[in-house]
Scaffold this motif. Structure first.
Motif: not given
Ligand code: R5P
Length: 315
Positions: A11-33
């Protein structure tokens, strides 16, 4: 999308993780934290990780202890779910400033945190602008240590108004190597501020080494925490005749009065990365410009996953 690779975020920086995934052309893995009612962290990895190359994005920014705990528990969950390899993607390594005994009977908390990450099951680490490069050695794991310089240099190339009559400034002796790298890149001079700290979170500018009169000063630092060092350095440069004062800061920690200090100081622009998310108030500040490191991290992740060299990114 790279096969076998999966990226999760705490939960520290989900927007950054989403941007990284967009650049990798993949979806963020599903995890409940989430948290249990009593505040304990609760993690459930919902995507299958068996035999996969897992990357967990979690800068350990404030609240640092909570975000460290989330990363540890996520690693434990992935390890127990048969992940093939787990990489901690920690764009900001909190506790990095506690990297040596600064007084008798004090801890080396950066080492303690590194040990915790290894015990939890992380196999390798990918980070950005560690407070000192020696922190790499605190891990008995491979550490890929990226620098923010390419991101700042690309942006500054679009700002001839800053580059004209440029001098790079290190706000303390410890930051000279980092500042020198940018001065070398822009082929300009370097000034150094002699900063003293008598108490934690309080700094005083003692001397300025270098002539900044009529120059555009670019302060380079890894962290802006309370903003004290930066505001005092900016004001000292202005008092010494600087034409304009700007800063490139890798990690916008911005605790306490930092924003108010920046606003009240001679600093014209505070250019930072998105290793740490900004508060709503900071986003609205006309002085703050945030650049994303997502492409840099995506490229590093892609190369680590494919066992390609990462060294060309360490410039
Ligand atoms: C210190 O060595 C760091 O590089 C930063 O200069 C420092 O952490 C900034 O702290 P503050 O914003 O609280 O003055």
């Amino acid at each position: 999308m790279e096969s076998g690779l999966i990226v999760f975020s705490g939960n520290a920086n989900r927007p950054l993780a989403e941007r990284i995934c967009r650049a990798l052309n993949c979806d963020l893995g599903n995890a409940s934290v989430t948290s249990f009612s009593d505040g304990e962290t609760r993690v459930e990895i919902e995507s299958n990780v068996r035999g996969r190359d897992v990357f967990i994005v979690q800068p350990t920014c404030a609240p640092a202890n909570h975000h460290i705990m989330e990363a540890l528990i996520m690693a434990d969950a992935c390890r127990r779910s048969s992940a093939q390899r787990i990489t901690l993607v920690v764009p900001y390594f909190g506790y990095g400033r506690q990297e040596r005994k600064s007084a008798p009977r004090t801890p080396i908390t950066a080492k303690l945190v590194a040990d915790l990450f290894a015990s939890a099951g992380f196999d390798r680490v990918l980070s950005l602008e560690l407070h000192t490069s020696a922190i790499q050695g605190f891990f008995n794991l491979p550490v890929d240590h990226l620098f923010a310089k390419p991101v700042f240099a690309k942006y500054l190339a679009t700002r001839p108004d800053i580059l004209e009559d440029l001098i790079v400034v290190s706000p303390d002796a410890g930051g000279v190597e980092r500042a020198r790298a940018l001065a070398k890149y822009f082929n300009c001079g370097l000034a150094i501020v002699d900063k003293r700290r008598d108490r934690p979170n309080e700094s005083t500018v003692m001397n300025l080494i270098g002539d900044v009169k009529g120059r555009n000063c670019l302060i380079v630092d890894d962290i802006c925490d309370t903003g004290g060092s930066l505001a005092k350095t900016a004001d000292a440069l202005a008092e010494n005749g600087a034409k304009g004062v700007y800063a490139v800061i890798s990690h916008p920690v911005l605790s306490g009065q930092a924003l108010a200090r920046i606003e009240a100081s001679a600093l014209k622009e505070f250019i930072c990365t998105d290793s740490i998310p900004l508060s709503e108030k900071s986003i609205k500040s006309s002085k703050i410009i945030q650049l994303t490191i997502s492409d840099l991290f995506a490229e590093a992740i892609r190369r680590i996953h494919n066992s390609d060299s990462v060294s060309s990114l360490f410039v």
